[in-house]
Scaffold this motif. Structure first.
Motif, short mmCIF file in Angstrom:
data_model
loop_
_atom_site.label_atom_id
_atom_site.label_comp_id
_atom_site.label_asym_id
_atom_site.label_seq_id
_atom_site.Cartn_x
_atom_site.Cartn_y
_atom_site.Cartn_z
N HIS A 2 0.82 -1.21 0.00
CA HIS A 2 0.00 0.00 0.00
C HIS A 2 0.86 1.26 0.00
O HIS A 2 0.59 2.20 -0.76
CB HIS A 2 -0.94 0.00 1.21
N GLN A 3 1.90 1.30 0.84
CA GLN A 3 2.69 2.53 0.91
C GLN A 3 3.46 2.80 -0.38
O GLN A 3 3.59 3.96 -0.79
CB GLN A 3 3.65 2.46 2.10
N GLU A 4 3.93 1.74 -1.05
CA GLU A 4 4.65 1.93 -2.31
C GLU A 4 3.71 2.45 -3.41
O GLU A 4 4.04 3.38 -4.15
CB GLU A 4 5.31 0.63 -2.76
N VAL A 47 10.54 4.65 -1.86
CA VAL A 47 9.64 4.04 -0.87
C VAL A 47 9.64 2.54 -1.11
O VAL A 47 9.39 2.08 -2.22
CB VAL A 47 8.21 4.60 -0.97
N ASP A 189 3.30 -6.03 8.66
CA ASP A 189 2.45 -5.40 7.64
C ASP A 189 1.02 -5.91 7.69
O ASP A 189 0.34 -6.00 6.67
CB ASP A 189 3.03 -5.59 6.23
#
Length: 343
Positions: A2-4, A47, A189
């Protein structure tokens, strides 16, 4: 993931091009599993990671050379014993990495992938290695990225990246064990929610990296049903609370259901649930006493045993061990669909 994807989306919406790095396949003791992502901006922002540190420098150098006219690269790395040791490995390994340069026109596809993650829906992000285009398809038919070819001997033309929900842990009881278990799950995660109808426990303080909700578990779970990527652990030791949560969990596809308590209290729990109409197959789904038997004695150690048991269940039932080579599909073939992998 999700963050990437979120970082990638922000950069594309801002009108910038960016590179998405994907671990396509691994051999031996590679540091990260297939599907690991790294988003790279032209100004040096990064990221995510692809290897734990031993190939990131080379990946960043190669990504800097990609342009809209030179959209993608497939890179093969051999991780030496020295490099492997530096990132905590016992021996060397190999990994294949795909780098795809995406332009602002792909922001919509990346947003759709983020929406699928948020709504916990399986999907596949198709990345064209020739023109740098991206599109999202509903349904997730593979555990790992799949390279597609126009013919058996041709170079890959596209990469199918599975978009699958992260595990969701629901902890019933804002107790001491939960305050160790929730951050531990977050480090893996996993998304974590802690439920407790008892105001005194909820008001005793926030639980790091978890959503803390004051509500009865059956009421909350009726509005937020568990899916096959969900786990539930009941920790209150109060039957009126734990049993309500177990009723809901046993009626759904959660990959792990656990309940705290000794063998005698668990036996009494099973008697209550059997009296409520649950059969033996359903009762056998409950891990009780919860966690691996590591002779845990403290709340932190009990949390370790629970997290380890949940990881084992997730890796054996939901995500199998990573393959030893890349998955490729020659022209005319379609990816083999694994039962239950459409959501």
């Amino acid at each position: 993931m999700h963050q990437e994807l979120a970082a990638l989306h922000d950069w594309l919406v801002a009108g910038d091009s960016a590179v998405l790095g994907v671990v396509v396949a691994t051999w031996g003791s590679a540091p990260r599993q297939p599907g690991s992502l790294m988003a790279l901006h032209g100004d040096g922002r990064v990221v995510g990671s692809l290897s734990g540190g031993c190939v990131e420098g080379s990946v960043m150098a190669e990504a800097a050379r990609l342009t809209p006219g030179d959209r993608a690269l497939l890179l093969d790395f051999s991780v030496s014993d020295t490099d492997a040791f530096a990132v905590g490995l016992a021996c060397g390994g190999q990994l294949q990495v795909a780098l795809i340069c995406l332009g602002p026109e792909n922001a919509g596809a990346v947003q759709a992938a983020l929406t699928a993650l948020t709504e916990r829906q399986g999907a596949t992000l198709h990345l064209n290695l020739n023109d740098g285009s991206a599109r999202l398809e509903s349904g997730c038919h593979s555990h790992t990225p799949v390279l597609w070819k126009d013919s058996a001997r041709a170079a890959p033309t596209s990469l199918a990246l599975p978009i699958r929900p992260s595990p969701h842990l629901v902890i019933v009881g804002a107790v001491h064990i939960a305050r160790h278990l929730a951050p531990m799950a977050a480090r893996c995660d996993w998304r974590t929610t802690v439920l407790d109808p008892r105001g005194a426990f909820v008001d005793s303080g926030p639980i790091p990296e978890a959503t803390l909700v004051e509500d009865w578990p059956d009421d909350w779970l009726a509005a937020h049903p568990l899916d096959r990527h969900s786990a539930l652990v009941a920790l209150t030791h109060e039957p009126r609370i734990d049993d309500a949560a177990l009723w809901c969990a046993l009626g759904g596809p959660a990959f792990y259901i656990g309940a705290l308590g000794g063998r005698k209290s668990h036996a009494r729990r099973l008697e209550r649930l059997a009296g409520a109409g649950f059969d033996q197959d359903e009762l056998d789904r409950i891990h009780g006493p919860v966690g691996l038997d590591i002779q845990a004695a403290t709340p932190a150690e009990i949390a370790v045993s629970i997290q380890a048991d949940m990881i084992r269940a997730y890796r054996t039932r939901i995500v199998p061990r990573r393959p030893d080579r890349a998955t490729e599909n020659p022209a005319g073939e379609t990816a083999e669909k694994t039962p239950g992998e459409t959501s």
